[in-house]
Design a protein around this motif. Structure first.
Motif, short mmCIF file in Angstrom:
data_model
loop_
_atom_site.label_atom_id
_atom_site.label_comp_id
_atom_site.label_asym_id
_atom_site.label_seq_id
_atom_site.Cartn_x
_atom_site.Cartn_y
_atom_site.Cartn_z
N ASP A 1 28.76 33.98 -7.18
CA ASP A 1 28.43 35.06 -7.52
C ASP A 1 27.07 35.85 -6.78
O ASP A 1 27.11 36.89 -6.40
N PHE A 2 26.07 34.76 -6.49
CA PHE A 2 25.11 35.09 -5.71
C PHE A 2 25.51 35.70 -4.51
O PHE A 2 24.81 36.62 -3.98
N LEU B 1 17.07 39.46 -5.63
CA LEU B 1 18.51 39.22 -6.15
C LEU B 1 18.75 37.58 -6.89
O LEU B 1 19.58 37.32 -7.60
N ALA C 1 28.05 37.02 -3.39
CA ALA C 1 28.85 38.05 -3.50
C ALA C 1 27.82 39.25 -3.67
O ALA C 1 27.92 40.36 -3.14
N ASN C 2 26.67 39.05 -4.34
CA ASN C 2 25.61 39.99 -4.39
C ASN C 2 24.98 40.39 -3.48
O ASN C 2 24.67 41.47 -2.99
N VAL C 3 24.52 39.29 -2.72
CA VAL C 3 24.08 39.40 -1.21
C VAL C 3 24.66 40.08 -0.26
O VAL C 3 24.35 40.88 0.44
N GLU C 4 26.15 39.85 -0.06
CA GLU C 4 26.97 40.56 0.67
C GLU C 4 27.14 42.00 0.29
O GLU C 4 26.98 42.96 1.10
N ASP C 5 27.23 42.52 -0.93
CA ASP C 5 27.22 43.82 -1.43
C ASP C 5 25.84 44.58 -1.03
O ASP C 5 26.01 45.46 -0.53
N GLU C 6 24.84 43.99 -1.20
CA GLU C 6 23.31 44.54 -1.01
C GLU C 6 23.25 44.75 0.40
O GLU C 6 22.62 45.95 0.73
#
Length: 79
Positions: free
Chosen positions: A42-43, A12, A45-50
């Motif tokens: 942004d990062f 990520l 948010a990506n971690v939370e989604d993943e």
């Protein structure tokens, strides 16, 4: 389990690693990767989604290194 979290976190980070920094557990997001607040949002948010977790603003403020993030994700997933 930590290895898989670490692998995913490293994957990520790659799109945001504009400086081509060699990322390790001790890599600092602000100093080493030179991320600004928008990049961090942004990062995160990506971690939370993943990982299907929620990282609070207080937790974000305490996480300075890649290793700390991997540990935090592991703890949040365990809840």
């Amino acid at each position: 389990m930590t290895d898989s979290i670490s692998d995913i976190v490293h994957r990520l980070i790659e799109p945001f690693n504009q400086k081509g920094v060699a990322v390790t557990a001790t890599t600092l997001f602000a100093q080493d990767l030179e991320w600004d607040s928008l990049t961090v949002l942004d990062f995160v948010a990506n971690v939370e989604d993943e990982f299907d977790i929620l990282i609070t603003m207080n937790q974000q403020a305490e996480i300075e290194t890649v290793g700390q993030l991997v540990s935090a994700v592991g703890e949040l997933q365990a809840k």
